[in-house]
Write a protein that holds these residues in place. Structure first.
Motif, mmCIF file in Angstrom:
data_model
loop_
_atom_site.group_PDB
_atom_site.id
_atom_site.type_symbol
_atom_site.label_atom_id
_atom_site.label_comp_id
_atom_site.label_asym_id
_atom_site.label_seq_id
_atom_site.Cartn_x
_atom_site.Cartn_y
_atom_site.Cartn_z
ATOM 1 N N GLU A 62 2.197 -10.241 4.807
ATOM 2 C CA GLU A 62 1.624 -9.859 3.515
ATOM 3 C C GLU A 62 0.413 -8.984 3.783
ATOM 4 O OE1 GLU A 62 2.001 -11.931 0.298
ATOM 5 O OE2 GLU A 62 3.713 -13.077 1.041
ATOM 6 N N GLY A 63 0.673 -7.703 4.028
ATOM 7 C CA GLY A 63 -0.441 -6.800 4.318
ATOM 8 C C GLY A 63 -1.120 -7.182 5.629
ATOM 9 N N GLY A 64 -2.404 -6.875 5.740
ATOM 10 C CA GLY A 64 -3.148 -7.190 6.964
ATOM 11 C C GLY A 64 -2.560 -6.493 8.173
ATOM 12 N N HIS A 65 -2.077 -5.248 7.982
ATOM 13 C CA HIS A 65 -1.371 -4.554 9.057
ATOM 14 C C HIS A 65 -2.235 -4.364 10.289
ATOM 15 C CE1 HIS A 65 0.870 -3.462 5.367
ATOM 16 N NE2 HIS A 65 1.903 -3.594 6.163
ATOM 17 N N GLU A 66 -3.509 -4.036 10.071
ATOM 18 C CA GLU A 66 -4.352 -3.763 11.230
ATOM 19 C C GLU A 66 -4.476 -5.010 12.109
ATOM 20 O OE1 GLU A 66 -8.136 -1.886 10.522
ATOM 21 O OE2 GLU A 66 -8.696 -2.032 12.628
ATOM 22 N N ALA A 67 -4.759 -6.151 11.482
ATOM 23 C CA ALA A 67 -4.922 -7.391 12.250
ATOM 24 C C ALA A 67 -3.630 -7.774 12.956
ATOM 25 C CB ALA A 67 -5.382 -8.518 11.320
ATOM 26 N N VAL A 68 -2.514 -7.607 12.241
ATOM 27 C CA VAL A 68 -1.210 -7.931 12.842
ATOM 28 C C VAL A 68 -0.967 -7.053 14.063
ATOM 29 C CG1 VAL A 68 1.307 -7.806 12.487
ATOM 30 C CG2 VAL A 68 -0.169 -8.785 10.701
ATOM 31 N N PHE A 69 -1.261 -5.763 13.910
ATOM 32 C CA PHE A 69 -1.018 -4.851 15.016
ATOM 33 C C PHE A 69 -1.947 -5.144 16.199
ATOM 34 C CE2 PHE A 69 -1.795 -0.757 17.202
ATOM 35 C CZ PHE A 69 -0.535 -0.633 17.753
ATOM 36 N N GLU A 70 -3.217 -5.365 15.919
ATOM 37 C CA GLU A 70 -4.164 -5.631 17.007
ATOM 38 C C GLU A 70 -3.770 -6.889 17.781
ATOM 39 O OE1 GLU A 70 -6.370 -3.643 18.139
ATOM 40 O OE2 GLU A 70 -6.301 -2.145 16.535
ATOM 41 N N ARG A 71 -3.252 -7.872 17.061
ATOM 42 C CA ARG A 71 -2.807 -9.104 17.722
ATOM 43 C C ARG A 71 -1.621 -8.790 18.653
ATOM 44 N NH1 ARG A 71 -2.403 -12.297 13.232
ATOM 45 N NH2 ARG A 71 -0.154 -11.988 13.080
ATOM 46 N N ALA A 72 -0.711 -7.935 18.178
ATOM 47 C CA ALA A 72 0.505 -7.652 18.955
ATOM 48 C C ALA A 72 0.186 -6.917 20.256
ATOM 49 C CB ALA A 72 1.487 -6.837 18.119
ATOM 50 N N VAL A 73 -0.890 -6.105 20.263
ATOM 51 C CA VAL A 73 -1.190 -5.282 21.444
ATOM 52 C C VAL A 73 -2.539 -5.665 22.059
ATOM 53 C CG1 VAL A 73 0.229 -3.383 20.595
ATOM 54 C CG2 VAL A 73 -2.221 -3.420 20.036
ATOM 55 N N ALA A 74 -2.948 -6.892 21.825
ATOM 56 C CA ALA A 74 -4.288 -7.340 22.251
ATOM 57 C C ALA A 74 -4.480 -7.224 23.760
ATOM 58 C CB ALA A 74 -4.524 -8.779 21.787
ATOM 59 N N ALA A 75 -3.373 -7.313 24.518
ATOM 60 C CA ALA A 75 -3.490 -7.304 25.977
ATOM 61 C C ALA A 75 -3.691 -5.900 26.541
ATOM 62 C CB ALA A 75 -2.220 -7.924 26.583
ATOM 63 N N TRP A 76 -3.584 -4.885 25.705
ATOM 64 C CA TRP A 76 -3.628 -3.502 26.182
ATOM 65 C C TRP A 76 -4.932 -2.823 25.796
ATOM 66 C CZ3 TRP A 76 1.832 -2.143 23.805
ATOM 67 C CH2 TRP A 76 2.796 -2.904 24.465
ATOM 68 N N PRO A 77 -5.272 -1.710 26.485
ATOM 69 C CA PRO A 77 -6.478 -0.965 26.110
ATOM 70 C C PRO A 77 -6.374 -0.422 24.680
ATOM 71 C CG PRO A 77 -5.515 -0.116 28.161
ATOM 72 C CD PRO A 77 -4.552 -1.099 27.623
ATOM 73 N N ARG A 78 -7.525 -0.137 24.054
ATOM 74 C CA ARG A 78 -7.506 0.383 22.681
ATOM 75 C C ARG A 78 -7.209 1.878 22.689
ATOM 76 N NH1 ARG A 78 -11.932 -1.670 18.767
ATOM 77 N NH2 ARG A 78 -10.708 -3.535 19.223
ATOM 78 N N LEU A 79 -5.910 2.191 22.682
ATOM 79 C CA LEU A 79 -5.428 3.574 22.757
ATOM 80 C C LEU A 79 -4.916 4.031 21.403
ATOM 81 C CD1 LEU A 79 -3.434 3.071 26.065
ATOM 82 C CD2 LEU A 79 -5.518 4.455 25.796
ATOM 83 N N PRO A 80 -4.783 5.328 21.229
ATOM 84 C CA PRO A 80 -4.142 5.821 20.004
ATOM 85 C C PRO A 80 -2.719 5.255 19.897
ATOM 86 C CG PRO A 80 -5.182 7.621 21.206
ATOM 87 C CD PRO A 80 -5.241 6.425 22.102
ATOM 88 N N ALA A 81 -2.271 5.049 18.657
ATOM 89 C CA ALA A 81 -0.929 4.494 18.446
ATOM 90 C C ALA A 81 -0.139 5.397 17.516
ATOM 91 C CB ALA A 81 -1.028 3.089 17.846
ATOM 92 N N ILE A 82 1.121 5.641 17.868
ATOM 93 C CA ILE A 82 2.016 6.379 16.972
ATOM 94 C C ILE A 82 3.121 5.424 16.538
ATOM 95 C CG2 ILE A 82 3.367 7.345 18.912
ATOM 96 C CD1 ILE A 82 3.756 9.855 17.055
ATOM 97 N N MET A 83 3.410 5.410 15.240
ATOM 98 C CA MET A 83 4.315 4.409 14.672
ATOM 99 C C MET A 83 5.413 5.075 13.841
ATOM 100 S SD MET A 83 1.466 1.706 13.301
ATOM 101 C CE MET A 83 0.204 1.116 14.449
ATOM 102 N N ALA A 84 6.613 4.519 13.937
ATOM 103 C CA ALA A 84 7.710 4.977 13.091
ATOM 104 C C ALA A 84 8.343 3.769 12.411
ATOM 105 C CB ALA A 84 8.756 5.721 13.926
ATOM 106 N N GLY A 85 9.072 4.021 11.342
ATOM 107 C CA GLY A 85 9.777 2.947 10.651
ATOM 108 C C GLY A 85 9.180 2.656 9.285
ATOM 109 N N MET A 86 9.530 1.504 8.733
ATOM 110 C CA MET A 86 9.125 1.160 7.368
ATOM 111 C C MET A 86 7.617 0.993 7.219
ATOM 112 S SD MET A 86 11.780 1.451 5.572
ATOM 113 C CE MET A 86 11.411 0.671 3.994
ATOM 114 N N ILE A 87 6.900 0.959 8.345
ATOM 115 C CA ILE A 87 5.432 0.917 8.299
ATOM 116 C C ILE A 87 4.877 2.120 7.544
ATOM 117 C CG2 ILE A 87 5.163 2.099 10.557
ATOM 118 C CD1 ILE A 87 3.019 -0.831 9.152
ATOM 119 N N GLY A 88 5.659 3.205 7.487
ATOM 120 C CA GLY A 88 5.214 4.390 6.762
ATOM 121 C C GLY A 88 5.710 4.468 5.334
ATOM 122 N N SER A 89 6.352 3.409 4.860
ATOM 123 C CA SER A 89 6.860 3.404 3.486
ATOM 124 C C SER A 89 5.745 2.982 2.529
ATOM 125 C CB SER A 89 8.032 2.439 3.374
ATOM 126 O OG SER A 89 7.575 1.104 3.498
#
Lengths: 314, 314
Positions: free
Chosen positions: A47-74
């Motif tokens: 339910e929303g909170g995309h930034e927090a969800v995404f940061e949790r998913a990639v927490a183990a990696w450096p804070r790099l630019p991200a490119i996204m495809a799919g329904m995230i752009g709907s």
């Protein structure tokens, strides 16, 4: 052999964020994946909170630019990346990428979908990135790309562009018919690959070769079990063959492909194999390609266009 | 004018007992209805106890013999009346009627369904009685009888017999697509008759005249709303036109009817009108007939054959 890459070699995070899943790859400057992450946090499940969800998913990696495809752009996603008109080259798609910086300061780019606005119209969102990946890895390709799934896409690629496409609700229809319609009493899932069953091939032959209209083929699923003692476990592949064979027949009738076309099937292994098998029954050769690899190739290709990744050298 | 009939004139109870409804008529020796009863105690809605359910439904009437058609004769009904093979005349159907006496001493006759056992096969149960009623009231009729519904039947009548038939899951498919598929977000029921909408006619024209395959027409329902600003209330008749037009196209492609055929549509008023309207768009004339009246005509005709009613005089 090159030395094993480490997380420190990463320069970009490539993300396929659909309705039911989020997949991410940590990518080096050559566009190769160093690490990957996978979660069930599809945009239809949070339910929303995309930034927090995404940061949790990639927490183990450096804070790099991200490119996204799919329904995230709907419209229902993080930020809307409006549809780019069809026909569309990879450059057209790259031109429609939206960019913003998150609250935590991460640059994010979201790939747009593609829309056909003539006639009734059609839309895709996510598949364009897989096709961009295919075009990037096989620049001379011209032909038909089938992306089977809940909503299958038949995409015409010409001169490095998505020239045309059409959507079929095949996967969804199969779910509805096998689980919610009265045919559910006449089918059963015995496990295993449906497309290796002779009943799958039979239904494909009837719909895609002999011209049995899809709608005329449905009630017989029940009749086969009731009168011809066909086992429910043999009727499920038959039903699968009806919807896939019906899709092939419809795509052919509407001029989406024809004999001599170069056909590529992009998708998960078992589904791609089912379509390849169905096309063979219908008299067509097709090559299967892994969807995961193509989405990554498409994301890195688009990332290069928008300078999220350095130009390819060599 | 004849004197008004009273309950005492009744000689038979005629019953249409389907999955969702039980309808009964108290009938005089001429086969005319004196009184009727209606309940929601369809066989899909009760757990056995058929005798008690039936006695309750007709408690106000004398204890007369009863003849029943519909799912009450299925394996899930009161007593199974096994399918009679197709082709079948009214006499063949009458020959398959099963008879028994209830615990309370009431003679009951149950009409069999009809089965096609060649090919995949097909079955009907209940519709054969309506067609028998049509044949009894129009003995010279030859042509196609369409009985629209959850599972539509297309019946060929030749020389007073049911020569062939085919089932389409049209009504069920419309329910699934409009209520359970992702198209539900793109359609809305604004009340009123769907078949009077220009969008209904448009979808019928595309599928039944221009040859748009049904499967190719589904996703555009979504695209019309998303890209062409078609209102959901106009998209529901469009979807209805797709399934009915698709059914007509499939019936024609499989040789179920052709130009010049005498076509009768048997069913509830609004549904029969929708099919008549769709057939007109497709270039065919059809006459609509009330299903209730035909089921009663069929039941009384069969009752005469098995001597539950006296022979017709005059």
């Amino acid at each position: 052999l090159a030395a094993k890459k480490t997380i420190g070699d990463g320069v970009l995070i490539a993300v396929d964020w659909g309705t039911s899943r989020l997949r991410a790859w940590l990518v080096d400057s050559a566009g190769e994946a160093i690490a990957d992450a996978d979660s069930g946090d599809g945009i239809g499940r949070i339910e929303g909170g995309h930034e927090a969800v995404f940061e949790r998913a990639v927490a183990a990696w450096p804070r790099l630019p991200a490119i996204m495809a799919g329904m995230i752009g709907s419209r229902q996603g993080w930020r809307e990346a409006p549809y780019v008109p069809c026909p569309a080259t990879a450059a057209d798609i790259a031109g429609g990428v939206i960019r913003f910086t998150t609250e935590r300061g991460r640059p994010v780019a979201i790939v747009p979908g593609i829309a056909i606005r003539s006639g009734d119209g059609d839309v895709m969102r996510g598949e364009e990135t897989q096709v961009a990946g295919l075009i990037a890895s096989a620049p001379g390709f011209a032909g038909t790309v089938i992306l089977p799934g809940t909503h299958s896409k038949w995409v015409r690629v010409e001169m490095g562009a998505i020239a045309d496409f059409q959507t079929y609700m095949t996967g969804e229809l199969f779910e509805l018919l096998s689980q919610k319609s009265f045919l559910r009493h006449s089918v059963a899932d015995a496990g295993g690959d449906l497309s290796t069953s002779p009943d799958f091939a039979l239904a494909v032959r009837r719909t895609a070769v002999e011209g049995l209209p899809f709608l005329a083929g449905l009630f017989p699923v029940r009749a086969r079990q009731l009168l011809a003692d066909v086992k429910p476990a043999d009727n499920l592949p038959y039903l699968s063959g009806l919807v896939i064979g019906g899709e092939i027949a419809a795509a052919r009738a509407t001029g989406r492909f024809d004999a001599g076309d170069d056909i590529r099937i992009v998708g998960a292994r078992s589904l791609a194999r089912a379509y390849k098998q169905a096309l063979e029954v219908a008299g067509f050769d097709a090559e299967t390609l892994a969807g995961d690899r193509l989405v990554l190739a498409g994301l890195t290709d688009l990332a290069r266009s928008i300078r999220f990744l350095p130009e390819k050298t060599g």
